[in-house]
Design a protein around this motif. Structure first.
Motif, PDB file in Angstrom:
ATOM      1  N   ASN A   1      47.451  44.497  48.021  1.00 51.52           N
ATOM      2  CA  ASN A   1      47.526  44.745  47.409  1.00 51.52           C
ATOM      3  C   ASN A   1      47.882  46.162  46.854  1.00 51.52           C
ATOM      4  OD1 ASN A   1      45.127  45.918  47.847  1.00 51.52           O
ATOM      5  ND2 ASN A   1      43.656  45.706  46.619  1.00 51.52           N
ATOM      6  N   ASP A   2      47.873  46.757  45.743  1.00 54.78           N
ATOM      7  CA  ASP A   2      47.227  48.573  45.854  1.00 54.78           C
ATOM      8  C   ASP A   2      46.301  49.103  45.488  1.00 54.78           C
ATOM      9  OD1 ASP A   2      46.790  47.882  43.413  1.00 54.78           O
ATOM     10  OD2 ASP A   2      49.168  48.836  42.889  1.00 54.78           O
ATOM     11  N   ASP A   3      44.932  48.085  45.036  1.00 51.63           N
ATOM     12  CA  ASP A   3      44.073  48.566  44.642  1.00 51.63           C
ATOM     13  C   ASP A   3      42.941  49.679  46.046  1.00 51.63           C
ATOM     14  OD1 ASP A   3      44.701  48.813  41.797  1.00 51.63           O
ATOM     15  OD2 ASP A   3      43.730  46.951  40.886  1.00 51.63           O
ATOM     16  N   SER A   4      43.482  48.587  47.262  1.00 50.80           N
ATOM     17  CA  SER A   4      43.490  49.317  48.016  1.00 50.80           C
ATOM     18  C   SER A   4      41.930  48.255  48.920  1.00 50.80           C
ATOM     19  CB  SER A   4      41.886  50.369  48.373  1.00 50.80           C
ATOM     20  OG  SER A   4      40.421  49.819  47.499  1.00 50.80           O
ATOM     21  N   PHE A   5      41.269  48.432  50.038  1.00 53.10           N
ATOM     22  CA  PHE A   5      41.336  47.696  51.151  1.00 53.10           C
ATOM     23  C   PHE A   5      39.738  46.626  50.478  1.00 53.10           C
ATOM     24  CE2 PHE A   5      38.655  46.040  54.536  1.00 53.10           C
ATOM     25  CZ  PHE A   5      39.870  44.586  55.850  1.00 53.10           C
ATOM     26  N   ASP A   6      38.700  47.850  49.168  1.00 54.84           N
ATOM     27  CA  ASP A   6      37.150  47.569  49.105  1.00 54.84           C
ATOM     28  C   ASP A   6      37.609  47.432  47.276  1.00 54.84           C
ATOM     29  OD1 ASP A   6      35.906  48.086  51.674  1.00 54.84           O
ATOM     30  OD2 ASP A   6      36.866  50.478  51.303  1.00 54.84           O
ATOM     31  N   ALA A   7      38.830  47.248  46.654  1.00 59.65           N
ATOM     32  CA  ALA A   7      38.970  46.810  45.771  1.00 59.65           C
ATOM     33  C   ALA A   7      38.260  45.119  45.442  1.00 59.65           C
ATOM     34  CB  ALA A   7      40.066  46.845  44.882  1.00 59.65           C
ATOM     35  N   PRO A   8      37.277  45.221  44.473  1.00 59.95           N
ATOM     36  CA  PRO A   8      37.225  43.709  43.893  1.00 59.95           C
ATOM     37  C   PRO A   8      37.897  42.392  43.344  1.00 59.95           C
ATOM     38  CG  PRO A   8      36.769  45.085  42.182  1.00 59.95           C
ATOM     39  CD  PRO A   8      37.107  46.244  43.030  1.00 59.95           C
ATOM     40  N   GLY A   9      39.188  43.617  42.785  1.00 62.37           N
ATOM     41  CA  GLY A   9      39.809  41.821  42.664  1.00 62.37           C
ATOM     42  C   GLY A   9      40.548  41.082  44.214  1.00 62.37           C
ATOM     43  N   ILE A  10      40.753  42.352  45.016  1.00 59.14           N
ATOM     44  CA  ILE A  10      40.946  41.283  46.171  1.00 59.14           C
ATOM     45  C   ILE A  10      40.334  40.768  47.098  1.00 59.14           C
ATOM     46  CG2 ILE A  10      41.201  43.527  48.552  1.00 59.14           C
ATOM     47  CD1 ILE A  10      43.614  42.585  49.059  1.00 59.14           C
ATOM     48  N   HIS A  11      38.589  40.850  46.514  1.00 64.08           N
ATOM     49  CA  HIS A  11      37.784  40.313  47.669  1.00 64.08           C
ATOM     50  C   HIS A  11      38.340  39.399  46.985  1.00 64.08           C
ATOM     51  CE1 HIS A  11      35.532  42.555  50.391  1.00 64.08           C
ATOM     52  NE2 HIS A  11      36.757  43.654  49.654  1.00 64.08           N
ATOM     53  N   ALA A  12      37.590  38.700  45.762  1.00 64.58           N
ATOM     54  CA  ALA A  12      37.971  37.464  44.883  1.00 64.58           C
ATOM     55  C   ALA A  12      39.388  36.708  44.932  1.00 64.58           C
ATOM     56  CB  ALA A  12      37.875  38.120  43.155  1.00 64.58           C
ATOM     57  N   LEU A  13      40.254  37.742  44.579  1.00 66.11           N
ATOM     58  CA  LEU A  13      41.414  36.702  45.205  1.00 66.11           C
ATOM     59  C   LEU A  13      41.296  36.238  46.861  1.00 66.11           C
ATOM     60  CD1 LEU A  13      44.557  36.132  44.915  1.00 66.11           C
ATOM     61  CD2 LEU A  13      45.567  38.528  45.656  1.00 66.11           C
ATOM     62  N   ALA A  14      40.807  36.588  47.723  1.00 65.68           N
ATOM     63  CA  ALA A  14      40.637  35.958  49.431  1.00 65.68           C
ATOM     64  C   ALA A  14      39.927  35.475  49.867  1.00 65.68           C
ATOM     65  CB  ALA A  14      40.465  37.378  50.127  1.00 65.68           C
ATOM     66  N   ARG A  15      38.675  35.236  48.439  1.00 70.97           N
ATOM     67  CA  ARG A  15      37.522  34.181  48.657  1.00 70.97           C
ATOM     68  C   ARG A  15      37.935  32.749  48.001  1.00 70.97           C
ATOM     69  NH1 ARG A  15      33.692  38.358  47.180  1.00 70.97           N
ATOM     70  NH2 ARG A  15      34.168  38.540  45.031  1.00 70.97           N
ATOM     71  N   ALA A  16      39.277  32.884  46.733  1.00 66.05           N
ATOM     72  CA  ALA A  16      39.424  31.859  45.937  1.00 66.05           C
ATOM     73  C   ALA A  16      40.444  30.804  47.443  1.00 66.05           C
ATOM     74  CB  ALA A  16      39.998  31.862  44.934  1.00 66.05           C
ATOM     75  N   LEU A  17      41.452  31.594  47.583  1.00 69.45           N
ATOM     76  CA  LEU A  17      43.036  31.321  48.615  1.00 69.45           C
ATOM     77  C   LEU A  17      42.427  31.097  50.071  1.00 69.45           C
ATOM     78  CD1 LEU A  17      45.746  31.235  47.895  1.00 69.45           C
ATOM     79  CD2 LEU A  17      44.237  32.629  46.438  1.00 69.45           C
ATOM     80  N   SER A  18      40.670  31.065  50.410  1.00 67.13           N
ATOM     81  CA  SER A  18      40.377  30.345  51.384  1.00 67.13           C
ATOM     82  C   SER A  18      40.208  28.880  51.125  1.00 67.13           C
ATOM     83  CB  SER A  18      38.776  31.706  52.105  1.00 67.13           C
ATOM     84  OG  SER A  18      38.279  30.932  50.865  1.00 67.13           O
ATOM     85  N   ARG A  19      39.962  28.401  50.840  1.00 73.35           N
ATOM     86  CA  ARG A  19      39.900  26.972  49.997  1.00 73.35           C
ATOM     87  C   ARG A  19      41.411  26.573  50.187  1.00 73.35           C
ATOM     88  NH1 ARG A  19      37.283  27.099  43.710  1.00 73.35           N
ATOM     89  NH2 ARG A  19      38.002  24.302  44.410  1.00 73.35           N
ATOM     90  N   LEU A  20      42.726  27.059  49.997  1.00 70.95           N
ATOM     91  CA  LEU A  20      43.852  26.788  50.588  1.00 70.95           C
ATOM     92  C   LEU A  20      44.235  26.680  52.087  1.00 70.95           C
ATOM     93  CD1 LEU A  20      46.445  25.454  49.411  1.00 70.95           C
ATOM     94  CD2 LEU A  20      46.950  27.523  48.629  1.00 70.95           C
ATOM     95  N   GLY A  21      44.168  28.004  52.147  1.00 72.30           N
ATOM     96  CA  GLY A  21      44.351  28.549  54.439  1.00 72.30           C
ATOM     97  C   GLY A  21      43.461  29.161  54.603  1.00 72.30           C
ATOM     98  N   ARG A  22      44.032  29.604  55.446  1.00 75.79           N
ATOM     99  CA  ARG A  22      43.434  31.005  56.568  1.00 75.79           C
ATOM    100  C   ARG A  22      43.779  32.358  56.329  1.00 75.79           C
ATOM    101  NH1 ARG A  22      45.709  32.799  61.334  1.00 75.79           N
ATOM    102  NH2 ARG A  22      44.066  34.264  61.919  1.00 75.79           N
ATOM    103  N   VAL A  23      42.930  33.090  55.546  1.00 74.16           N
ATOM    104  CA  VAL A  23      43.762  34.348  54.951  1.00 74.16           C
ATOM    105  C   VAL A  23      43.094  35.416  55.430  1.00 74.16           C
ATOM    106  CG1 VAL A  23      42.475  35.584  53.158  1.00 74.16           C
ATOM    107  CG2 VAL A  23      42.494  33.337  52.515  1.00 74.16           C
TER     108      VAL A  23
END
Length: 263
Positions: free
Chosen positions: A9-31
């Motif tokens: 992302n560009d909002d940083s490692f700790d931004a809430p948006g990237i955490h929401a995205l990573a949790r959702a995509l972990s249902r599809l594969g290895r994140v």
């Protein structure tokens, strides 16, 4: 086979948006996450070409490994693809950005810049953004990103573009549908500068002022469509030649801009 998905992302490692995205995509594969250690908005395709990049392996979430990168969004993806990961991932997703990336703002976007690093490294890439609002709930945006990723990762051909996804900031039941729209023709923000001086130097403090006018009343433009509660998909080609102007230049090079030849 379980796909590997790189997220940045560009909002940083700790931004809430990237955490929401990573949790959702972990249902599809290895994140795996590789993201800037600090906010890097509007860095576009900025790339470190001199000096060392500082990287720290970090636990992103209990079951998700990550890397903090002290560099641009492009750096975070490029170093992951060329140094940190043993094999290329099946998909790169950048986001979820805090605010839309539409119209000419796409050219400044660090979110799109991170995705373009995937494009230039021959990895299918998506950029995902949630439109601006008074509050940010990434739940629906993450769910839609998962749905889009499931479709995109299984496309056998014709992924030679960055898929730019912009999602309205409204309740899920208020979204009107999905549009495939072109890049709009307007900056959504205008910069203003407040001037001060200490006698030796002048200082200009930049502030960003929203420009709420859309390109035109046409759902075929991304800014108008997302502001009218449509999820917008825009394929972005990194080839930016102005083809419509080439014939004019051909004429000029044969006349006014032809090199002088001494007899």
């Amino acid at each position: 086979m379980t796909p590997t998905i790189l997220i940045s992302n560009d909002d940083s490692f700790d931004a809430p948006g990237i955490h929401a995205l990573a949790r959702a995509l972990s249902r599809l594969g290895r994140v795996i996450v590789s993201a800037p250690a600090e906010p890097q908005s509007a860095k576009s395709h900025s790339k470190t070409v001199r000096g060392k990049l500082k990287v720290q392996a970090s636990v992103f979430e209990p079951d998700i490994a990550g890397y903090r990168v002290w560099g641009s969004p492009y750096d975070a993806v490029d170093i992951a693809l060329n140094a940190l990961l043993p094999e290329p991932p099946e998909l790169l997703i950048s986001g979820i950005n805090h605010g839309s990336n539409v119209a000419f703002d796409i050219l400044h976007s660090g979110t799109v810049g991170a995705a373009s690093a995937g494009y230039f490294n021959h990895v299918p890439a998506m950029a995902v953004s949630l439109n601006s609002g008074e509050t940010y709930d990434y739940t629906y945006a993450a769910a839609y990103a998962l749905k889009a990723a499931r479709w995109f990762i299984h496309q056998p051909t014709n992924r030679d573009y960055v898929l730019n996804v912009n999602i309205p900031n409204c309740p899920a039941d208020a979204i009107r549908g999905t549009m495939v729209s072109r890049m709009g023709r307007r900056h959504n923000y205008t910069n203003t500068y407040a001037h001060t001086s200490d006698g030796d130097f002048d200082y200009y403090d930049m502030a960003v002022r929203p420009n709420h006018r859309d390109s035109r009343e046409d759902l075929s433009y991304d800014d108008y469509a997302v502001n009218h509660r449509y999820v917008v998909l825009t394929p972005l080609d990194m080839e930016v030649t102005a083809h419509a102007s080439m014939q004019t230049l051909f004429g000029l090079t044969e006349s006014a801009l032809a090199p002088d030849v001494e007899g």
